[in-house]
Design an enzyme around this catalytic site. Structure first.
Site, mmCIF file in Angstrom:
data_model
loop_
_atom_site.group_PDB
_atom_site.id
_atom_site.type_symbol
_atom_site.label_atom_id
_atom_site.label_comp_id
_atom_site.label_asym_id
_atom_site.label_seq_id
_atom_site.Cartn_x
_atom_site.Cartn_y
_atom_site.Cartn_z
ATOM 1 N N ASN A 73 53.869 41.373 43.184
ATOM 2 C CA ASN A 73 53.760 42.791 43.499
ATOM 3 C C ASN A 73 55.075 43.227 44.151
ATOM 4 O O ASN A 73 55.538 42.601 45.107
ATOM 5 C CB ASN A 73 52.581 43.017 44.454
ATOM 6 C CG ASN A 73 52.273 44.474 44.680
ATOM 7 O OD1 ASN A 73 53.135 45.343 44.579
ATOM 8 N ND2 ASN A 73 51.023 44.758 45.004
ATOM 9 N N HIS A 143 45.348 45.856 36.369
ATOM 10 C CA HIS A 143 45.980 44.696 37.010
ATOM 11 C C HIS A 143 45.080 44.199 38.134
ATOM 12 O O HIS A 143 44.496 44.990 38.858
ATOM 13 C CB HIS A 143 47.381 45.031 37.537
ATOM 14 C CG HIS A 143 47.439 46.243 38.402
ATOM 15 N ND1 HIS A 143 47.393 47.539 37.914
ATOM 16 C CD2 HIS A 143 47.535 46.365 39.743
ATOM 17 C CE1 HIS A 143 47.464 48.397 38.908
ATOM 18 N NE2 HIS A 143 47.548 47.709 40.037
ATOM 19 N N HIS A 145 44.697 42.105 41.612
ATOM 20 C CA HIS A 145 45.447 41.658 42.788
ATOM 21 C C HIS A 145 44.946 40.289 43.232
ATOM 22 O O HIS A 145 43.750 40.043 43.286
ATOM 23 C CB HIS A 145 45.268 42.646 43.947
ATOM 24 C CG HIS A 145 45.863 43.980 43.688
ATOM 25 N ND1 HIS A 145 47.088 44.351 44.185
ATOM 26 C CD2 HIS A 145 45.396 45.044 42.978
ATOM 27 C CE1 HIS A 145 47.365 45.582 43.794
ATOM 28 N NE2 HIS A 145 46.356 46.026 43.063
#
Length: 187
Positions: A73, A143, A145
């Site tokens: 990230n 997406h 995490h």
């Protein structure tokens, strides 16, 4: 002779000093202003569609699978914060193919194992934010995490100071995780 750094030095016109120390993080202004957010939900503007076209180090890609990839990230919550993304531009979890769903799950497991082996976190937060209202910064490209957590990592600094300290540069984190990822190392 007195310098501007002396405790007794006072800068004219700045007001009364207070008791607060300052930790300046000007690099965060890019995230706050949304400068890296796509202008539209089109694939052309999507960073998660552009990243796989980059060199792994430049794109911060830790591992490439068949239909999905693991990337750091750019604005991590904690060191080692990974995103598991399908290569295909798809927004909703229910629109994933069976192969995409399976590989995202497998890459999530591999990410957890790799981060555990390298940095020994005490736990993880795993999650997919579906839609902008649910917290997805880039809602047009799904997406997941994978956020490593340590006891005490949520101290006063992010809560009071809106600042997160990161103990390692993203490029260094990418190299460390990519080298430890199971299988053949990526470029």
């Amino acid at each position: 002779m007195s310098s501007a750094r002396d405790d007794d030095a006072v800068q004219d016109g700045v007001g009364e000093p207070d008791a607060f120390e300052r930790l300046w993080t000007p690099h965060r202004i890019v995230y706050i202003k949304g400068e890296n957010k796509p202008e539209s939900s089109d694939e052309v503007d999507c960073p998660f569609c552009r990243i796989p076209q980059m060199d792994d180090a430049e794109g911060l890609i830790v591992h490439r699978g068949e239909v999905a990839y693991a990337v750091l990230n750019l604005y991590p919550y904690n060191a080692g914060h990974l995103l598991i993304c399908p290569f295909r531009h798809v927004a909703d979890y229910t629109d994933l193919t069976a192969d995409e769903t399976a590989e995202i799950a497998e890459l999530t497991k591999q990410a957890m194992r790799t981060v555990r082996a390298v940095t020994r976190p005490h736990g993880f937060n795993l999650g997919i934010n579906q839609g902008a209202v649910a917290g997805a910064g880039i809602a047009a490209h799904l997406h997941q995490h994978v956020v490593p957590r340590w006891g005490g990592d949520s101290n006063f600094l992010p809560v009071v100071g809106h600042t997160k300290t990161m103990p390692q540069l993203l490029g260094d984190t990418r190299e460390m995780l990519a080298a430890a990822w199971p299988g053949e190392p990526e470029n």
